[in-house]
Scaffold this active site. Structure first.
Site, PDB file in Angstrom:
ATOM      1  N   ASP A  79       0.838  -1.202   0.000  1.00 32.61           N
ATOM      2  CA  ASP A  79       0.000   0.000   0.000  1.00 32.61           C
ATOM      3  C   ASP A  79       0.873   1.252   0.000  1.00 32.61           C
ATOM      4  O   ASP A  79       2.094   1.159   0.152  1.00 32.61           O
ATOM      5  CB  ASP A  79      -0.972   0.006   1.194  1.00 32.61           C
ATOM      6  CG  ASP A  79      -0.360  -0.552   2.475  1.00 32.61           C
ATOM      7  OD1 ASP A  79       0.878  -0.503   2.602  1.00 32.61           O
ATOM      8  OD2 ASP A  79      -1.110  -1.026   3.323  1.00 32.61           O
ATOM      9  N   ASN A 148      -7.508  -3.336  14.152  1.00 33.52           N
ATOM     10  CA  ASN A 148      -8.913  -3.503  13.752  1.00 33.52           C
ATOM     11  C   ASN A 148      -9.079  -4.643  12.743  1.00 33.52           C
ATOM     12  O   ASN A 148     -10.140  -4.806  12.165  1.00 33.52           O
ATOM     13  CB  ASN A 148      -9.468  -2.191  13.184  1.00 33.52           C
ATOM     14  CG  ASN A 148      -8.782  -1.792  11.873  1.00 33.52           C
ATOM     15  OD1 ASN A 148      -7.901  -2.504  11.388  1.00 33.52           O
ATOM     16  ND2 ASN A 148      -9.191  -0.677  11.308  1.00 33.52           N
ATOM     17  N   HIS A 150      -7.375  -5.033   9.884  1.00 30.76           N
ATOM     18  CA  HIS A 150      -7.114  -4.749   8.463  1.00 30.76           C
ATOM     19  C   HIS A 150      -5.870  -5.479   7.964  1.00 30.76           C
ATOM     20  O   HIS A 150      -4.956  -5.775   8.735  1.00 30.76           O
ATOM     21  CB  HIS A 150      -7.048  -3.237   8.175  1.00 30.76           C
ATOM     22  CG  HIS A 150      -5.848  -2.514   8.704  1.00 30.76           C
ATOM     23  ND1 HIS A 150      -5.889  -1.208   9.141  1.00 30.76           N
ATOM     24  CD2 HIS A 150      -4.548  -2.890   8.860  1.00 30.76           C
ATOM     25  CE1 HIS A 150      -4.686  -0.822   9.519  1.00 30.76           C
ATOM     26  NE2 HIS A 150      -3.860  -1.830   9.365  1.00 30.76           N
ATOM     27  N   GLU A 155      -9.883  -1.843   5.214  1.00 31.70           N
ATOM     28  CA  GLU A 155     -10.459  -1.627   6.538  1.00 31.70           C
ATOM     29  C   GLU A 155     -11.683  -2.533   6.730  1.00 31.70           C
ATOM     30  O   GLU A 155     -12.221  -3.073   5.750  1.00 31.70           O
ATOM     31  CB  GLU A 155     -10.855  -0.150   6.675  1.00 31.70           C
ATOM     32  CG  GLU A 155      -9.675   0.818   6.542  1.00 31.70           C
ATOM     33  CD  GLU A 155      -8.792   0.878   7.789  1.00 31.70           C
ATOM     34  OE1 GLU A 155      -8.658  -0.127   8.509  1.00 31.70           O
ATOM     35  OE2 GLU A 155      -8.228   1.959   8.040  1.00 31.70           O
TER      36      GLU A 155
HETATM   37  C1  F6R Z   1       1.401  -1.688   6.094  1.00 29.24           C
HETATM   38  C2  F6R Z   1       0.055  -2.249   6.126  1.00 29.24           C
HETATM   39  C3  F6R Z   1      -0.705  -2.402   7.400  1.00 29.24           C
HETATM   40  C4  F6R Z   1       0.154  -2.848   8.567  1.00 29.24           C
HETATM   41  C5  F6R Z   1      -0.690  -2.889   9.843  1.00 29.24           C
HETATM   42  C6  F6R Z   1       0.147  -3.222  11.060  1.00 29.24           C
HETATM   43  O1  F6R Z   1       1.917  -1.722   4.789  1.00 29.24           O
HETATM   44  O2  F6R Z   1      -0.463  -2.557   5.116  1.00 29.24           O
HETATM   45  O3  F6R Z   1      -1.748  -3.338   7.198  1.00 29.24           O
HETATM   46  O4  F6R Z   1       0.722  -4.098   8.321  1.00 29.24           O
HETATM   47  O5  F6R Z   1      -1.305  -1.657  10.043  1.00 29.24           O
HETATM   48  O6  F6R Z   1       1.052  -2.193  11.277  1.00 29.24           O
HETATM   49  P1  F6R Z   1       2.260  -2.345  12.322  1.00 29.24           P
HETATM   50  O7  F6R Z   1       3.071  -3.466  11.836  1.00 29.24           O
HETATM   51  O8  F6R Z   1       2.991  -1.019  12.250  1.00 29.24           O
HETATM   52  O9  F6R Z   1       1.626  -2.612  13.644  1.00 29.24           O
END
Ligand code: F6R
Length: 255
Positions: A79, A148, A150, A155
């Site tokens: 992303d 959450n 995702h 989301e």
């Molecule tokens: C990042 C992404 C998100 C993260 C998720 C966890 O490219 O797509 O889905 O993997 O928000 O983030 P961290 O690892 O920072 O807790």
């Protein structure tokens, strides 16, 4: 995806005593995927999450890779934020250059990130999916998980049928990610994310999670009935998934 969408299965889950052990097992998995692709005569294509979860893994891969040993690897972003300046260090392109491309010795021309500066983000998202398909698809997609539930920036409530597209970030995601910015206001409101349909096309999924803050999301993703309310639960429909957790992230799982 060859598994029947009506027949979810429990993903393979490894629970390890520390975040370091998680990174070490994940490293072996990633290097195995690289060897596997080469064995089949393809340039390896790795899908890369950003954020805290895969950071130690990326460091271990860098340590394990001999000089130039990964120069045939394609790196594909999961992303990218929309609305940050071109040189903003919070851009995921910048993070992947710092955490992966430079330490792994990859060719920067082999880093594929959605073009979020295009006027038409729908078009640039479709171009991203086309380029990914032209590469032959992702061998292993590395995923983190949001509190959450995702994956990528899909989301809760995201359709499982959609490809890469522009999305609005939920307040809870922006609050979680404000840890990486100066303030909540500095966190972008939108992003372009690989869609769940794009993620499911990867040959293998490798989800890494550490820490108690992820325990509820992990339990919903791995053991509860799959639902769009927990986007990560869609991994139960993928035939080749490995989930690697530390004890804290696994605390909500039943034996
Ligand atoms: C990042 C992404 C998100 C993260 C998720 C966890 O490219 O797509 O889905 O993997 O928000 O983030 P961290 O690892 O920072 O807790």
């Amino acid at each position: 995806m060859s598994r029947d969408l009506l027949a979810p299965a429990r993903p393979r889950v490894l629970v390890l005593p520390s975040a370091e052990a998680v990174a070490d097992v994940a490293r072996a998995e990633v290097l195995g995927a690289v060897d596997d692709a080469r064995g089949k005569g393809r340039d390896p294509v790795l899908g890369l999450a950003t954020g805290a979860s895969p950071r130690a893994l990326y460091r271990l891969v860098a340590d394990a890779a001999p000089d130039g040993g990964l120069s045939d690897v394609w790196a594909v972003a999961l992303d990218e934020y929309v609305g940050l300046g071109p040189d903003d260090p919070h851009r995921y392109r910048a993070e992947l250059l710092r955490e992966v491309v430079v330490p792994w010795g990859l060719d920067p021309g082999r880093l594929l990130v959605p073009d979020v500066d295009a006027d038409d983000l729908d078009l640039s998202a479709a171009v991203f999916d086309d380029r990914l398909a032209a590469l032959g698809g992702v061998d292993t997609q590395i995923l983190g998980i949001g509190r959450n539930g995702h994956i990528g920036f899909n989301e809760p409530g995201s359709s499982w049928r959609l490809g890469t597209r522009r999305v609005r970030l939920s307040l809870s995601t922006r609050q979680a990610n404000s840890a990486y910015f100066d303030s909540l206001d500095a966190v972008p409101l939108a992003a372009v994310t690989q869609g769940i349909a794009t993620i499911l096309r990867a040959r293998r999924l490798l989800l890494v999670a550490t820490g108690a803050a992820k325990a509820d999301a992990v339990a919903a993703a791995v053991q509860a009935r799959p639902t769009p309310r927990c986007p990560a639960s869609v991994i139960q429909f993928h035939p080749q998934v490995l989930v690697v957790l530390d004890d804290a992230a696994a605390a909500g799982l039943e034996e």
